[in-house]
Write a protein that holds these residues in place. Sequence first.
Motif, PDB file in Angstrom:
ATOM      1  N   TYR A 123      22.816 -18.950 104.292  1.00  0.00           N
ATOM      2  CA  TYR A 123      21.917 -19.836 103.552  1.00  0.00           C
ATOM      3  C   TYR A 123      22.658 -21.050 102.986  1.00  0.00           C
ATOM      4  O   TYR A 123      22.144 -22.174 103.019  1.00  0.00           O
ATOM      5  N   LEU A 124      23.862 -20.811 102.469  1.00  0.00           N
ATOM      6  CA  LEU A 124      24.620 -21.914 101.841  1.00  0.00           C
ATOM      7  C   LEU A 124      25.096 -22.928 102.880  1.00  0.00           C
ATOM      8  O   LEU A 124      25.281 -24.105 102.552  1.00  0.00           O
ATOM      9  N   LYS A 125      25.298 -22.493 104.115  1.00  0.00           N
ATOM     10  CA  LYS A 125      25.647 -23.430 105.182  1.00  0.00           C
ATOM     11  C   LYS A 125      24.468 -24.338 105.507  1.00  0.00           C
ATOM     12  O   LYS A 125      24.649 -25.498 105.880  1.00  0.00           O
ATOM     13  N   GLN A 126      23.266 -23.794 105.346  1.00  0.00           N
ATOM     14  CA  GLN A 126      22.057 -24.600 105.580  1.00  0.00           C
ATOM     15  C   GLN A 126      21.820 -25.567 104.429  1.00  0.00           C
ATOM     16  O   GLN A 126      21.431 -26.709 104.642  1.00  0.00           O
ATOM     17  N   GLU A 127      22.010 -25.084 103.190  1.00  0.00           N
ATOM     18  CA  GLU A 127      21.837 -25.925 101.997  1.00  0.00           C
ATOM     19  C   GLU A 127      22.650 -25.334 100.853  1.00  0.00           C
ATOM     20  O   GLU A 127      22.315 -24.258 100.350  1.00  0.00           O
ATOM     21  N   ASP A 128      23.683 -26.024 100.476  1.00  0.00           N
ATOM     22  CA  ASP A 128      24.550 -25.552  99.402  1.00  0.00           C
ATOM     23  C   ASP A 128      23.863 -25.734  98.054  1.00  0.00           C
ATOM     24  O   ASP A 128      22.841 -26.438  97.939  1.00  0.00           O
ATOM     25  N   LEU A 129      24.408 -25.114  97.014  1.00  0.00           N
ATOM     26  CA  LEU A 129      23.926 -25.381  95.673  1.00  0.00           C
ATOM     27  C   LEU A 129      24.195 -26.847  95.341  1.00  0.00           C
ATOM     28  O   LEU A 129      25.267 -27.365  95.689  1.00  0.00           O
TER      29      LEU A 129
END
Length: 208
Positions: A201-207
């Motif tokens: 998920y973080l590769k798709q959209e990080d914090l």
Amino acid sequence: MIEEIKDNRKVLEKAGDMFRSIGIRSVSMDDIARELGISKKTLYQMVDNKEDLIQLVLEEDTRRDIQVLRQHSDQAADAIDELLRNSRYFIRQMRKVSPTTLHDLRKYYPELFHSMVMNHQREFLLSVSNNLERGMEEGLYRADIDAEVIANLYVGMTMMVVDRGVFPAQERPLSEIIRQHSSYHFNGIVNQFGRDRLDHYLKQEDLP
């Protein structure tokens, strides 16, 4: 009289934007009326005084936050997706709030400040606890988690950060502290399967 303003979202939105960006003490009722293009007399026909207006803005903010949390719970693919959505939302919201705003609220309107904290704490605690239970059921979170304990720890730390007792406003932006706190929480609750999902998920959209 207070009831009348609840239907006037434009007034609450404008006042809220000004309070968040400039600070509460620096914004007068004259300033708000001017920005709205109405007379101060008209504004006082909607609300009794500035403190009442602040209260209504805080209530509207709480209502909106609760609605967003519930939407994220319904829309998220899994518990990690839900918690990421919530974390991104609150980080972005905190970036809109001037340190002066929280200082003014706590110093000059302490009852409203603590009421706001308590209202958010109650709803946030329920959301975090439900998310932990969901994540364990989905096999994404560690099976040895006590949801009630961890939820109380997480929400308690969040409220401590918002209160600015540990991190003075001039040292670090509140949004960055919330970001670090969210990352810390994620890494403490996921199992290996959940960590792989989190990394995806973080590769798709990080914090933010």
